[in-house]
Design a protein around this motif. Structure first.
Motif, PDB file in Angstrom:
ATOM      1  N   ALA A  21      40.597  41.362  41.716  1.00  0.00           N
ATOM      2  CA  ALA A  21      40.969  40.501  40.594  1.00  0.00           C
ATOM      3  C   ALA A  21      40.175  39.209  40.639  1.00  0.00           C
ATOM      4  CB  ALA A  21      42.467  40.189  40.649  1.00  0.00           C
ATOM      5  N   ARG A  22      40.224  38.500  39.527  1.00  0.00           N
ATOM      6  CA  ARG A  22      39.661  37.146  39.417  1.00  0.00           C
ATOM      7  C   ARG A  22      40.818  36.232  39.022  1.00  0.00           C
ATOM      8  NH1 ARG A  22      34.660  34.619  37.771  1.00  0.00           N
ATOM      9  NH2 ARG A  22      35.065  32.708  36.618  1.00  0.00           N
ATOM     10  N   MET A  23      41.060  35.239  39.848  1.00  0.00           N
ATOM     11  CA  MET A  23      42.110  34.269  39.592  1.00  0.00           C
ATOM     12  C   MET A  23      41.443  32.920  39.363  1.00  0.00           C
ATOM     13  SD  MET A  23      44.047  31.562  41.111  1.00  0.00           S
ATOM     14  CE  MET A  23      43.563  31.703  42.810  1.00  0.00           C
ATOM     15  N   THR A  24      41.739  32.315  38.219  1.00  0.00           N
ATOM     16  CA  THR A  24      41.275  30.958  37.934  1.00  0.00           C
ATOM     17  C   THR A  24      42.501  30.071  37.856  1.00  0.00           C
ATOM     18  OG1 THR A  24      39.400  31.817  36.670  1.00  0.00           O
ATOM     19  CG2 THR A  24      39.961  29.489  36.352  1.00  0.00           C
ATOM     20  N   ALA A  25      42.510  29.025  38.680  1.00  0.00           N
ATOM     21  CA  ALA A  25      43.660  28.113  38.719  1.00  0.00           C
ATOM     22  C   ALA A  25      43.195  26.690  38.452  1.00  0.00           C
ATOM     23  CB  ALA A  25      44.346  28.186  40.082  1.00  0.00           C
ATOM     24  N   TRP A  26      44.018  25.951  37.733  1.00  0.00           N
ATOM     25  CA  TRP A  26      43.773  24.525  37.507  1.00  0.00           C
ATOM     26  C   TRP A  26      44.906  23.780  38.191  1.00  0.00           C
ATOM     27  CZ3 TRP A  26      43.043  28.351  33.959  1.00  0.00           C
ATOM     28  CH2 TRP A  26      41.745  28.500  33.466  1.00  0.00           C
ATOM     29  N   VAL A  27      44.533  22.958  39.167  1.00  0.00           N
ATOM     30  CA  VAL A  27      45.513  22.237  39.984  1.00  0.00           C
ATOM     31  C   VAL A  27      45.533  20.787  39.518  1.00  0.00           C
ATOM     32  CG1 VAL A  27      46.225  21.660  42.326  1.00  0.00           C
ATOM     33  CG2 VAL A  27      44.908  23.760  41.910  1.00  0.00           C
ATOM     34  N   ARG A  28      46.715  20.297  39.136  1.00  0.00           N
ATOM     35  CA  ARG A  28      46.833  18.917  38.686  1.00  0.00           C
ATOM     36  C   ARG A  28      47.685  18.119  39.663  1.00  0.00           C
ATOM     37  NH1 ARG A  28      49.735  22.282  35.772  1.00  0.00           N
ATOM     38  NH2 ARG A  28      51.930  21.856  35.381  1.00  0.00           N
ATOM     39  N   GLY A  29      47.487  16.829  39.627  1.00  0.00           N
ATOM     40  CA  GLY A  29      48.185  15.930  40.529  1.00  0.00           C
ATOM     41  C   GLY A  29      47.154  15.020  41.188  1.00  0.00           C
ATOM     42  N   GLN A  30      47.475  14.506  42.358  1.00  0.00           N
ATOM     43  CA  GLN A  30      46.528  13.694  43.123  1.00  0.00           C
ATOM     44  C   GLN A  30      45.754  14.654  44.018  1.00  0.00           C
ATOM     45  OE1 GLN A  30      48.295  10.725  45.631  1.00  0.00           O
ATOM     46  NE2 GLN A  30      46.327   9.988  46.355  1.00  0.00           N
ATOM     47  N   GLU A  67      37.754  35.442  43.599  1.00  0.00           N
ATOM     48  CA  GLU A  67      37.642  36.860  43.318  1.00  0.00           C
ATOM     49  C   GLU A  67      37.778  37.624  44.622  1.00  0.00           C
ATOM     50  OE1 GLU A  67      34.101  37.871  41.180  1.00  0.00           O
ATOM     51  OE2 GLU A  67      34.716  36.765  39.404  1.00  0.00           O
ATOM     52  N   GLY A  68      38.517  38.715  44.559  1.00  0.00           N
ATOM     53  CA  GLY A  68      38.722  39.550  45.729  1.00  0.00           C
ATOM     54  C   GLY A  68      39.948  40.409  45.528  1.00  0.00           C
ATOM     55  N   PRO A  69      40.473  40.981  46.604  1.00  0.00           N
ATOM     56  CA  PRO A  69      41.690  41.768  46.474  1.00  0.00           C
ATOM     57  C   PRO A  69      42.807  40.920  45.862  1.00  0.00           C
ATOM     58  CG  PRO A  69      40.713  42.072  48.631  1.00  0.00           C
ATOM     59  CD  PRO A  69      39.971  40.955  47.978  1.00  0.00           C
ATOM     60  N   ARG A  70      43.527  41.489  44.910  1.00  0.00           N
ATOM     61  CA  ARG A  70      44.551  40.718  44.193  1.00  0.00           C
ATOM     62  C   ARG A  70      45.553  40.076  45.151  1.00  0.00           C
ATOM     63  NH1 ARG A  70      46.391  40.269  38.775  1.00  0.00           N
ATOM     64  NH2 ARG A  70      48.450  39.306  38.787  1.00  0.00           N
ATOM     65  N   ALA A  71      45.968  40.788  46.186  1.00  0.00           N
ATOM     66  CA  ALA A  71      46.940  40.225  47.134  1.00  0.00           C
ATOM     67  C   ALA A  71      46.382  38.979  47.818  1.00  0.00           C
ATOM     68  CB  ALA A  71      47.342  41.272  48.169  1.00  0.00           C
ATOM     69  N   ARG A  72      45.097  38.969  48.097  1.00  0.00           N
ATOM     70  CA  ARG A  72      44.486  37.788  48.744  1.00  0.00           C
ATOM     71  C   ARG A  72      44.401  36.627  47.748  1.00  0.00           C
ATOM     72  NH1 ARG A  72      41.470  39.507  53.895  1.00  0.00           N
ATOM     73  NH2 ARG A  72      42.569  41.447  54.278  1.00  0.00           N
ATOM     74  N   CYS A  73      44.066  36.940  46.499  1.00  0.00           N
ATOM     75  CA  CYS A  73      44.058  35.896  45.463  1.00  0.00           C
ATOM     76  C   CYS A  73      45.454  35.302  45.295  1.00  0.00           C
ATOM     77  CB  CYS A  73      43.564  36.468  44.134  1.00  0.00           C
ATOM     78  SG  CYS A  73      41.820  36.932  44.087  1.00  0.00           S
TER      79      CYS A  73
END
Length: 109
Positions: A21-30, A67-73
Motif C-alpha cells: 500500500a501507499r499511505m500519505t499522512a499529513w501531521v499537524r501540530g508542533q 509505501e510497503g506492506p500495508r501492516a507496516r504502513c
C-alpha cells in the motif's frame, strides 16, 4: 498461511505484492523544527520494508509518504498518531492508495 516476500536487504516480511500500500499522512501540530522528520525516518527504518519520505510543508504540517506492506504502513501511522514523537501532534489525516514506486529507501526531504 500467508505468503512471504523478501525485501532488498534479504529480510522476510509477511504478505505479497497484493498487500502493498501507499499511505500519505499529513501531521499537524508542533512538528517542525523539533526533529520530527528525522524521528519519522528512524521509525520507518526500525519498522522495516518501507520506502518513502517525510517533508516539511509551508503551512507547518509534515507530510509523510510510506509505501510497503500495508501492516507496516499502519504501524507507522499508529506511531505518528500515538507514539513517542518529538514536538506535539495535534492530529493526523491520511489517505491510502496503491504504491507508485520510485523511492530508494526512506528519505528526509
Amino acid at each position: 498461511m500467508a505468503a512471504r516476500t523478501t525485501n532488498p536487504g534479504g529480510a522476510e516480511h509477511p504478505g505479497g505484492p497484493e498487500d502493498r500500500a501507499r499511505m500519505t499522512a499529513w501531521v499537524r501540530g508542533q512538528v517542525q523544527g523539533v526533529g520530527f522528520r528525522w524521528f519519522t525516518r528512524a521509525n520507518a527504518l526500525r519498522i522495516g520494508a518501507l520506502d518513502g519520505f517525510a517533508l516539511n510543508l509551508g503551512d507547518g504540517r509534515v507530510q509523510v509518504v510510506a509505501e510497503g506492506p500495508r501492516a507496516r504502513c499502519e504501524e507507522l501511522l499508529e506511531w505518528l498518531r500515538d507514539g513517542d514523537t518529538p514536538g506535539q501532534v495535534a492530529g493526523v489525516t491520511e489517505i491510502w492508495d496503491v504504491p507508485r514506486g520510485g523511492y530508494d529507501g526512506f528519505a528526509i526531504r
